[in-house]
Design an enzyme around this catalytic site. Structure first.
Site, mmCIF file in Angstrom:
data_model
loop_
_atom_site.group_PDB
_atom_site.id
_atom_site.type_symbol
_atom_site.label_atom_id
_atom_site.label_comp_id
_atom_site.label_asym_id
_atom_site.label_seq_id
_atom_site.Cartn_x
_atom_site.Cartn_y
_atom_site.Cartn_z
ATOM 1 N N GLU A 72 1.231 -4.449 -11.121
ATOM 2 C CA GLU A 72 2.082 -5.480 -10.522
ATOM 3 C C GLU A 72 2.079 -5.401 -9.003
ATOM 4 O O GLU A 72 2.182 -6.424 -8.317
ATOM 5 C CB GLU A 72 3.513 -5.343 -11.059
ATOM 6 C CG GLU A 72 3.646 -5.547 -12.555
ATOM 7 C CD GLU A 72 3.183 -6.922 -13.014
ATOM 8 O OE1 GLU A 72 3.257 -7.870 -12.215
ATOM 9 O OE2 GLU A 72 2.738 -7.043 -14.173
ATOM 10 N N HIS A 75 -0.722 -7.530 -7.704
ATOM 11 C CA HIS A 75 -0.366 -8.955 -7.638
ATOM 12 C C HIS A 75 0.546 -9.225 -6.445
ATOM 13 O O HIS A 75 0.345 -10.198 -5.699
ATOM 14 C CB HIS A 75 0.366 -9.367 -8.926
ATOM 15 C CG HIS A 75 -0.498 -9.373 -10.146
ATOM 16 N ND1 HIS A 75 -1.747 -9.945 -10.192
ATOM 17 C CD2 HIS A 75 -0.272 -8.873 -11.409
ATOM 18 C CE1 HIS A 75 -2.265 -9.815 -11.401
ATOM 19 N NE2 HIS A 75 -1.389 -9.147 -12.163
#
Length: 790
Positions: A72, A75
């Site tokens: 994550e 991202h």
């Protein structure tokens, strides 16, 4: 400008009210139920595994969570770089912890209650949200290449993390791996047919040269059907010949994956003191080693043993592949030569050496003689230069061999006669032995022949009388003359697989032993079996008889030190009582399919070598009835065995880099290897080459392995997290809607056509992807739970 000027701008809308952060008390009241559940779970984990076990669980959980968090973070970082409005970046899931939430700029950062991974929430991430159509900083309004970069960033970060984990381990402590040395050979397996022997070094398998055992397995398991892998092997040493063969892996009926039939060797180290948490003793409690004087201790290292030639205790030779340790195969050879005799084993215990006297070991028997099956394999010529396999040279036929354009049934051994250089003969007959012949027992035949050969120097001759079906003619007896090949006399050829056969190493023959009972010795344990009703052993005697068929077995654990009775081998269920782990021997084939008889060789071998308690539960088929019985074995003093019951750790080598550059090369090679391996595994699953049910694990299995890695060492855990990180990268980039790879497919489509796919297409694809992912998750969770708890 007065207050009535129509050109005046309307008053600015008041900023949205910002809710004040929750106080600790408010947060507790709001999340009380979640906290109760969490505290209860923590208390159960500590009570079940102790503080040390809980620490390993926590370490494994944090490590797996970190792998997802890094994904994550990728991202998030690239989204910020591409000027996408990121609303939330969370470490963990669930409600934020008190005082662990703050807003910096436009993004809310928080640490949530469950620190397993994290998530990123971006404006415009949901393509159906029309509110973000005009926002230039919305994800869906960014250029295609920018969205591609954001989508792929998580996968790239996982690959980088995997490589970093591997590099770190190789640079620091190194990774323990099983060496590419053959310990035991599965009777009748592809490696057995090629002449692979215990103690040989594997120089190449497939495309991998000088493999560790961990490298060997993927090459074999992920081969395609009909593929013949390069297989180069030979005894260690610069002057020893190498044998360059092609080997076709065989599909393993039990494990649901291809195998070649070799296992790595043990070391000469008894399990360390920390193993006492799981093991009751460093030796099997019913073995010869349990009666050794003085007793063996956890952590003993075997360095010497009785020399069969002189009777003196001498040090073992050094391992030719790893001179820092004694050679296991020298020890195994001495124990073979000392079968039926006492031996002295010298161990290193701390700073002192201790000589331990070990009595001879004997097989345990029930008095059962099982049904002889057909010959299923004959070894190829070799591996000795110019050496022909005796069975092949004599024309022995094996099951499914092509002879005159037809598959044959395989010879059935009816009698064996041996003759030494002086002309002295011995004979074993399968039925009604006469004129001094002995009873041929298929389980004892290899040991009987080995004992005869050991006491008989010089040239030897073996005559087999076999029953052979030739076409449509009735079965005929054939008399075949064979030689005796001493190159294999110390080879450890054993039935490793559930469906494995028995082997006579020096003849190059492997034959099945069926689970049907052919004979019962008078007064033997088989005549005194006791019935089991609803798991309780009764006093009622059930006498086993010829014609009975053993359908399943269940091992028993040893009696506990406090005198509690032994229990059948059990699988622990999380919320259920325990029950016996029955191993099915005979499986009825579907109608129209060939009925395959249950095999007795592997369960019998496990019983002799792997289990403490010498008693066994049997499910016996007699006519149309199934009975459960308990049989207690007794020692056969005329049937000595090699293994004496020491529990030895698996052998391992440390794979470590000499410098940072070498560590980087090794780390990147390992990363690329795992990526390739995962794609090959997916191919094998899709084609059915490997079983989905038997070889796919989910979150429970991953967590179990992570916990075991944490218990081993922090380095093993870091290496495992590297493997998981690479797996996550590959799986998440598969072209499945709702995964990053599915988003990438739509972005590629949009880039090529200049416009995105229609809303209907995306909607249906998303629904299909969700159904697929949820279905797979439920399936692997069920498989995990059934393997662990049921």
């Amino acid at each position: 400008m007065d207050s009535h000027d129509i050109t005046a701008s309307p008053p600015a809308a008041p900023p949205p009210a910002v809710e004040p952060p929750l106080t600790a008390g408010q947060w507790l009241r709001q999340n009380l139920l979640v906290l109760v559940i969490l505290v209860t779970l923590l208390a159960w984990l500590i009570g079940t595994y102790g503080l040390g076990g809980f620490y390993n669980i926590a370490l494994a959980a944090v490590g797996l969570g970190f792998v997802i968090f890094i994904h994550e973070l990728g991202h998030f970082a690239v989204a910020k770089w591409c000027d996408v409005h990121v609303e939330v970046f969370s470490i963990g899931f669930g409600p934020p912890l008190p005082g662990c939430i703050f807003k910096w700029g436009e993004t809310t950062y928080m640490i949530a209650l469950f620190p397993l991974g994290g998530y990123v929430k971006m404006v415009g991430e949901n393509p159906e949200n029309d509110e973000d159509d005009t926002d230039p900083r919305s994800f869906k309004n960014k250029k295609v290449w920018q969205r591609m970069a954001i989508i792929s960033a998580g996968v790239i970060m996982n690959v980088i993390l995997g490589a970093a984990c591997f590099i770190f381990v190789f640079m620091t402590r190194g990774m323990e791996q099983a060496p590419g040395i053959i310990g035991r050979v599965d009777s009748g397996s592809p490696a057995w047919k090629k002449g692979a022997q215990s103690g040989m070094e594997i120089h190449q398998i497939g495309s991998v040269r000088h493999p560790y055992f961990n490298d060997l397995m993927p090459e074999v398991v992920l081969s395609v059907e009909g593929e013949h892998l390069p297989f180069v092997f030979g005894f260690p040493g610069p002057n020893e010949p190498r044998y360059d063969e092609k080997i076709e892996p065989r599909n393993d009926q039990e494990g649901g994956k291809p195998v070649i039939g070799v296992s790595p060797p043990p070391s000469l180290r008894l399990f360390p003191e920390r193993a006492s948490k799981m093991l009751d003793a460093p030796v099997y409690t019913q073995s010869a080693a349990a009666h050794a004087v003085p007793p063996f201790a956890f952590g003993d290292k075997i360095i010497g043993a009785t020399d069969p030639a002189t009777g003196a205790v001498t040090l073992l030779r050094l391992d030719p592949t790893f001179p820092q340790q004694p050679d296991y195969f020298d020890f195994a050879k001495r124990m073979q030569q000392l079968r039926g005799q006492p031996a002295t084993v010298r161990v290193q215990r701390g700073d002192e050496t201790v000589d331990i006297k070990v009595p001879p070991a004997y097989h345990y028997t029930f008095g059962l003689r099982m049904k002889m099956g057909r010959i299923v394999a004959v070894r190829d010529d070799g591996p000795a230069e110019g050496q022909l396999c005796p069975a092949k040279q004599a024309g022995v036929q094996y099951k499914n061999q092509m002879v005159n354009d037809r598959k044959v049934e395989g010879d059935l051994i009816k009698a064996v006669e041996v003759q030494d250089a002086a002309g002295k003969k011995l004979r074993w007959e399968l039925t009604d032995p006469k004129d001094g012949a002995k009873q041929l027992d298929p389980m004892r035949l290899p040991s009987d022949l080995a004992a005869w050969a050991a006491s008989t120097p010089g040239p030897r001759k073996v005559t087999l009388t076999v029953v052979r079906n030739e076409g449509h003619e009735s079965a005929k007896e054939k008399v075949l003359e064979l030689g005796w090949d001493d190159h294999f006399k110390y080879d450890e050829e054993v039935p490793i697989n559930k469906f494995s056969s028995m082997a006579i190493p020096s003849l190059g023959i492997a034959y099945e032993v069926e689970s049907g009972i052919e004979g019962v010795s008078p007064g033997s344990p088989a005549t005194k079996a006791r019935k089991i009703v609803n798991g309780e052993v009764k006093e009622e005697v059930f006498e086993l008889k010829p014609g009975d068929v053993i359908k399943a077995i269940a091992f028993w654990l040893p009696a506990r030190a406090n005198g509690e009775p032994a229990k059948m081998m059990e699988k622990t269920k999380l919320f259920f009582w325990k029950e016996p782990d029955w191993q099915v021997l005979k499986v009825d084939a579907p109608e129209g399919k060939e009925q395959k008889p249950g095999q007795w060789a592997a369960p019998w071998y496990s019983f002799q070598h792997m289990v403490n308690q010498k008693q066994l539960s049997l499910r016996v088929e007699r006519g149309s009835q199934i009975e459960e019985v308990l049989v207690v074995a007794e020692e056969a003093k005329d049937w000595p065995m090699t293994e004496r019951g020491m529990r030895l750790e698996p052998d391992s080598r440390i794979q470590k880099a000499d410098n940072l550059g070498q560590a980087a090369i090794m780390g990147f090679e390992k990363t690329g290897g795992y990526i390739k391996q995962i794609y090959r595994q997916l191919r094998s699953l899709v084609t059915g080459r490997i079983s989905f049910v038997k070889n796919v694990g989910g979150p429970i299995q991953i967590f179990d392995v992570a916990m075991g890695a944490a218990e081993s060492s922090i380095y093993v855990l870091i290496f495992f997290l590297g493997v998981i990180s690479v797996n996550l990268a590959v799986v998440n980039f598969l072209p499945v809607p709702v995964l990053d790879g599915g988003h990438m497919v739509f972005l590629i489509y949009e880039g090529l056509r200049g416009k995105p796919a229609s809303e209907k297409v995306r909607e249906y694809a998303t629904i299909g992807g969700l159904v697929l992912i949820i279905g797979l998750m439920l399936t692997v969770l069920y498989l995990d739970a059934s393997r662990k708890f049921f």
